[in-house]
Design a protein around this motif. Structure first.
Motif, PDB file in Angstrom:
ATOM      1  N   VAL A  88       0.748  -1.283  -0.137  1.00 54.23           N
ATOM      2  CA  VAL A  88       0.000   0.004   0.154  1.00 54.23           C
ATOM      3  C   VAL A  88       0.806   1.289   0.117  1.00 54.23           C
ATOM      4  CG1 VAL A  88      -1.810   1.399   1.219  1.00 54.23           C
ATOM      5  CG2 VAL A  88      -1.853  -1.154   1.117  1.00 54.23           C
ATOM      6  N   TRP A  89       1.915   1.204   0.876  1.00 54.86           N
ATOM      7  CA  TRP A  89       2.898   2.542   1.066  1.00 54.86           C
ATOM      8  C   TRP A  89       3.439   2.733  -0.313  1.00 54.86           C
ATOM      9  CZ3 TRP A  89       8.030   2.659   3.697  1.00 54.86           C
ATOM     10  CH2 TRP A  89       8.596   3.980   3.650  1.00 54.86           C
ATOM     11  N   LEU A  90       4.121   1.660  -0.877  1.00 57.00           N
ATOM     12  CA  LEU A  90       4.733   1.910  -2.280  1.00 57.00           C
ATOM     13  C   LEU A  90       4.037   1.534  -3.537  1.00 57.00           C
ATOM     14  CD1 LEU A  90       8.031  -0.251  -0.996  1.00 57.00           C
ATOM     15  CD2 LEU A  90       7.620   2.382  -1.081  1.00 57.00           C
ATOM     16  N   ASN A  91       2.736   1.537  -3.194  1.00 52.62           N
ATOM     17  CA  ASN A  91       1.775   1.340  -4.516  1.00 52.62           C
ATOM     18  C   ASN A  91       2.351   0.236  -5.380  1.00 52.62           C
ATOM     19  OD1 ASN A  91      -0.512   1.591  -5.918  1.00 52.62           O
ATOM     20  ND2 ASN A  91       0.096   3.318  -6.725  1.00 52.62           N
ATOM     21  N   ASP A  92       2.750  -0.930  -4.852  1.00 59.22           N
ATOM     22  CA  ASP A  92       3.365  -2.104  -5.281  1.00 59.22           C
ATOM     23  C   ASP A  92       2.711  -3.231  -4.874  1.00 59.22           C
ATOM     24  OD1 ASP A  92       5.062  -3.910  -6.697  1.00 59.22           O
ATOM     25  OD2 ASP A  92       6.953  -2.744  -6.412  1.00 59.22           O
ATOM     26  N   GLU A  93       2.015  -3.961  -5.814  1.00 57.58           N
ATOM     27  CA  GLU A  93       1.470  -5.217  -5.327  1.00 57.58           C
ATOM     28  C   GLU A  93       2.256  -6.459  -5.132  1.00 57.58           C
ATOM     29  OE1 GLU A  93       0.132  -6.741  -9.865  1.00 57.58           O
ATOM     30  OE2 GLU A  93      -1.521  -5.455  -8.754  1.00 57.58           O
TER      31      GLU A  93
END
Length: 200
Positions: A88-93
């Motif tokens: 969520v923080w890095l917007n990286d699944e």
């Protein structure tokens, strides 16, 4: 805290419920993009953000209702918070998709260390569920250890080689089915090494 008596359906409902909610929520928003704070987020990321407090609430509820949490439940909750939070923080699944790999590797290594010491650490967790002779526990522990490593490898293959949707289906149904089938195939071991009822 001592273990408490709870309805038999409640524990599996609290353990499986968050996964079912995650899956249903993903299906609803999988093709949508959301803008929050001027930043775009895919539906998978938002569902992951919602899954973190849900799994924490479920874990706390399990502890309150049963008076006990297994090491597996605690570690799983921690890794969901850490890697789900990173996604969520890095917007990286990718971080959230790595989480099952790390969970299975951690438990596989843990059981492996116990085996190297000549001990079945699986027995400490599951003895109340499946009373077995010492030899049976050692055989089962070796099999579960190998199974965990196989699941870790399989998760890596799926998330790196297929779409997010495929991975979600795999995580929701594939891993659950694999674990169920694995233990169903251990019926011969359970029968051979079952502890006899000494009351007889």
């Amino acid at each position: 805290m001592a273990a408490k008596q709870t309805p038999p359906f409640l524990k599996p409902a609290l353990e499986i419920g968050p996964i079912v909610v995650f899956f249903a929520a993903y299906l609803l928003v999988k093709d949508r993009t959301f803008v929050l704070g001027g930043k775009e987020y895919e539906g998978f990321i938002l569902v992951t953000a919602g899954f973190i407090p849900l799994i924490l609430a479920s874990t706390v509820a399990l502890w309150k209702l049963t008076g006990h949490l297994s090491p597996m439940q605690i570690v799983t909750a921690v890794l969901i918070v850490v890697f789900g939070g990173l996604s969520v923080w890095l917007n990286d699944e990718r971080f959230f998709k790595m989480k099952p790999t790390l969970i299975y590797l951690l438990f596989g290594v843990t059981l492996g260390v116990g085996l190297l010491r000549g001990e079945s650490w699986l027995r400490k967790v599951m003895e109340g569920v499946m009373p077995l002779q010492d030899a049976g526990w050692m055989i089962l522990t070796r099999r579960v250890c190998a199974f965990f490593f196989a699941l870790a490898l399989l998760n890596e293959i799926i998330w790196r080689s297929f779409s997010t949707e495929t991975w979600v289906y795999f995580k929701t149904f594939g891993l659950t089915a694999a674990i169920f089938i694995f233990f169903m195939t251990q019926g011969g071991l359970f029968k051979t090494y079952a502890v006899e009822d000494k009351a007889d």
